[in-house]
Design an enzyme around this catalytic site. Structure first.
Site, mmCIF file in Angstrom:
data_model
loop_
_atom_site.group_PDB
_atom_site.id
_atom_site.type_symbol
_atom_site.label_atom_id
_atom_site.label_comp_id
_atom_site.label_asym_id
_atom_site.label_seq_id
_atom_site.Cartn_x
_atom_site.Cartn_y
_atom_site.Cartn_z
ATOM 1 N N LYS A 1 5.039 -4.218 -7.342
ATOM 2 C CA LYS A 1 3.636 -4.460 -6.980
ATOM 3 C C LYS A 1 3.296 -5.894 -7.333
ATOM 4 O O LYS A 1 3.876 -6.470 -8.260
ATOM 5 C CB LYS A 1 2.716 -3.507 -7.763
ATOM 6 C CG LYS A 1 1.355 -3.310 -7.135
ATOM 7 C CD LYS A 1 1.455 -2.517 -5.847
ATOM 8 C CE LYS A 1 0.259 -1.712 -5.513
ATOM 9 N NZ LYS A 1 0.574 -0.558 -4.675
ATOM 10 N N GLY B 1 -12.462 2.012 2.808
ATOM 11 C CA GLY B 1 -11.490 0.998 3.240
ATOM 12 C C GLY B 1 -10.498 1.629 4.194
ATOM 13 O O GLY B 1 -10.734 2.693 4.774
ATOM 14 N N ASN B 2 -9.368 0.973 4.332
ATOM 15 C CA ASN B 2 -8.356 1.415 5.302
ATOM 16 C C ASN B 2 -7.905 2.858 5.082
ATOM 17 O O ASN B 2 -7.849 3.649 6.029
ATOM 18 C CB ASN B 2 -7.164 0.446 5.237
ATOM 19 C CG ASN B 2 -6.032 0.896 6.101
ATOM 20 O OD1 ASN B 2 -5.141 1.621 5.661
ATOM 21 N ND2 ASN B 2 -6.059 0.516 7.355
HETATM 22 N N1 GLU Z 1 0.151 -0.741 -0.963
HETATM 23 C C1 GLU Z 1 0.565 0.507 -0.416
HETATM 24 C C2 GLU Z 1 0.789 1.531 -1.503
HETATM 25 O O1 GLU Z 1 0.262 1.466 -2.588
HETATM 26 C C3 GLU Z 1 1.746 0.356 0.531
HETATM 27 C C4 GLU Z 1 2.969 -0.241 -0.063
HETATM 28 C C5 GLU Z 1 4.014 -0.624 0.953
HETATM 29 O O2 GLU Z 1 3.820 -0.375 2.129
HETATM 30 O O3 GLU Z 1 5.008 -1.200 0.527
HETATM 31 O O4 GLU Z 1 1.450 2.509 -1.292
#
Ligand code: GLU
Length: 428
Positions: free
Chosen positions: A107, A221-222
């Site tokens: 992350k 949001g999305n």
């Molecule tokens: N940010 C999204 C999550 O928390 C997607 C992560 C990704 O697609 O790598 O799952």
């Protein structure tokens, strides 16, 4: 995030320790998995539009890559902290493992507020983030994606910077790109749709007719918007949604007891997912305080905003009617609240299972990008449905067989898969 005493990393470690205990994991594997493998913290100098330089703090944490390259989004948020990124990177490891895709967990983040940055400043910030990490990320080692307040345009700027530095085309470096520029059809919808696919399966198991249900959502949001979209298509009635209003510095809940229409609500919402309060009242919404979304008499609650929302303090406010909580956000429920939810017998579809649709589609995007061959939307959504359904059924079966909480079941399956990969590689 709002409460400074709350540490999501401690919470993620506590959840992991609990799973390790249930699995009777050996000490070395515990020591290895309860902290990230690698962490980067760096300063990103950005030239602002007025000519001044502003320095932003950036992060990337690679929790584990035993099952494949680290994978996970990059968040832009004014309250971002290294501990939040650490926790989120751990949750990504478990998320990729629970849907059984060959990726690890990572992350990233930047302490910033995109509300106050021009597009040019955001572009320079994205490029700066990549310049700081160009040697430590890549299609074979760590693949970023969008997350809170980042989108496909940010991903494309990041890809462009990476390709400029490395002198070649590497579309598999990043996911969540715009369609037509290496992006995958269905990626935008995938996280929210994935949440509802798991809800559909849960309702089938509980013998609930989705068409007779109502739901309340936190966040617009999305994730929330596409979860509502599929929920409506399946015949459910959304009656409440909450969202953050930047100019007031607080959130509100928007309630319409007889159900609201998503499309009409989208028309009065900006690209940060902020609903216009006055126009919502004109549409017949009651505008209530931020916590009201949690108190609605609904069958389904979908926290799809940030972490630390259902806490020991707020959990008693959940209505007796609620049968399912599907966690669209990462880490919305604290371990203290979990104890109460467990006792009340509400079915929880835990975050890293419920919201795994996004990364699952990111995996499809990477495969398509690497092959340079792009699939039709129906094919992608069909594959997404299969993956999410299989993962949900596996966790639910494990929970029932062992008479354990859904979160514990999901953790046990994921931690076991990742431990086995670390052990097979001879790491522990
Ligand atoms: N940010 C999204 C999550 O928390 C997607 C992560 C990704 O697609 O790598 O799952």
């Amino acid at each position: 995030m709002s409460d400074s005493s709350y540490n999501p990393y401690t919470m993620a470690q506590k959840q992991f320790d609990n799973a390790a205990e249930l699995l009777d994991l050996d000490q070395a594997t515990r020591d290895f998995l309860r902290v990230p493998m690698r962490e980067y913290q760096f300063s990103i100098p950005v030239r602002m539009d007025d000519g001044s330089i502003k320095v932003f703090r950036g992060f990337r944490v690679q929790h584990n890559d035993a099952r494949g390259p680290s994978k996970g989004g990059i968040r832009f948020h004014p309250q971002e902290t290294i501990n939040t990124v650490r926790a989120l990177s751990m949750w990504m490891t478990w998320k990729c493992a629970v849907v059984d895709i060959p990726l690890g967990g990572g992350k990233g983040g930047v302490i910033c507020d995109p509300h106050n940055l021009s597009l040019n400043e955001q572009e320079r910030l994205c490029r700066g983030w990549v310049r700081c990490l160009a040697k430590n990320v890549g299609p074979l080692s760590d693949v970023p994606a969008p997350d809170v307040m980042t989108n496909s345009q940010h991903m494309l700027w990041m890809l462009d910077e990476y390709e400029t530095i490395h002198g070649g085309k590497y579309p598999g470096f990043i996911t969540g790109k715009p369609v037509g520029m290496g992006g995958s059809l269905g990626r935008t919808e995938a996280t929210g749709y994935g949440v509802m696919i798991t809800v559909r399966e849960a309702m089938k198991e509980l013998g609930i007719d989705i068409q007779k249900t109502t739901a309340s959502f936190q966040g617009f949001g999305n994730v929330s918007q596409y979860a509502i979209e599929l929920y409506q298509q399946m015949g459910g009635t959304p009656i409440c949604v909450s969202c953050w209003i930047q100019k007031e510095g607080k959130a509100y809940s928007f309630v319409k007891k007889d159900g609201f229409d998503l499309e009409r609500l989208r028309e009065i919402t900006n690209h940060f997912g902020e609903i216009d309060k006055e126009k919502a009242q004109d549409q017949g919404f009651e505008v209530l305080d931020s916590g009201a979304w949690l108190e609605q008499d609904v069958d389904l609650l979908v926290p799809a905003a940030l972490e630390n929302q259902i806490t020991g303090e707020s959990v008693p406010r959940i209505s007796k009617q609620v049968k399912i909580i599907a966690e669209g956000a990462n880490g919305p429920t604290t371990p203290e609240a979990d104890e109460v939810i467990k006792e009340r017998g509400i079915l929880v579809i835990p975050d890293f299972l419920a919201n795994a649709g996004g990364v699952t589609c990111s995996y499809f995007e990477q495969v398509q990008s690497n092959q340079n061959y792009f699939w039709a939307k129906e094919e992608i959504l069909g594959k997404l449905d299969l993956k999410m359904t299989d993962a949900y059924l596996a966790v639910s079966k494990f929970a029932k067989t062992n008479k354990i909480y859904m979160r514990d079941a999901a953790y046990m399956i994921s931690v076991e898969r990742v431990s086995k990969a670390c052990q097979a590689r001879g790491w522990v």
